[in-house]
Write a protein that holds these residues in place. Structure first.
Motif: not given
Length: 181
Positions: A39, A62, A65, A70-71
């Motif tokens: 993350q 992008s 991901e 994951a943000q």
């Protein structure tokens, strides 16, 4: 006269063409293995305030991901982005005269070149939170005479993140692509 006109065609094409090869200079440095919990977050206050920087931030997110990151606001990884668009006739250095370190050398203008080169440079750094341990650093840079930083950005993002996930590696390489010089 006709022979002279035929001989001038290749010369005129070479002088007027700016669609030649573009060299992307890449330097990456990956630290230890990335944490299992992949993350990340960006700084709450952006490092730069421009539309191009916001586009870079979106593209980096992008790509991360797409690679399984994951943000998350409270993520264990912090991603910093630096984007530069400078005249290529200027060098970037650090240190004093006795111990000068050249980060980016100046580029000489090509013969018959119709405009001044600029360098588009993107640096992406990934750190642990809160320790601040550097886990990854990637820099990609290109010289352009007519191309814009917006046109270079997708290539710079991919190149700067090209070695993410390869622990304990340092690479310096140049790749060539066709594009606007």
């Amino acid at each position: 006269m006709r022979r002279l006109a035929i001989l001038m065609i290749p010369v005129m094409t070479a002088v007027s063409g700016c669609g030649g090869p573009v060299e992307t200079r890449i330097h990456t440095q990956a630290g230890p293995v990335l944490p299992a919990l992949q993350q990340y977050s960006f700084p709450e206050i952006p490092e730069q305030n421009s539309q191009v920087y916001q586009a870079a931030r979106q593209m980096v997110g992008s790509v991360l991901e797409d690679r399984g990151f994951a943000q998350n606001k409270d993520a264990p990884l912090l991603v910093h982005i630096a984007l530069a668009n400078r005249p290529a006739s200027m060098a970037i250095t650090t240190g004093e005269e006795s111990s000068l370190n050249v980060i980016a050398d100046k580029k000489e203008r090509k013969p018959l070149q119709s405009c001044e080169d600029v360098e588009h440079r993107l640096t992406i750094n990934m750190f642990t939170v809160p320790a601040g341990e550097a886990l990854y650093s990637g820099t990609a840079a290109e010289y352009h005479c007519k191309g814009t930083v917006e046109q270079s950005l997708p290539y710079l993002v991919d190149a700067a993140l090209s070695d993410l996930g390869n622990p304990d590696t340092i690479t310096d390489r140049t790749i060539t692509r066709k594009g606007i010089e």
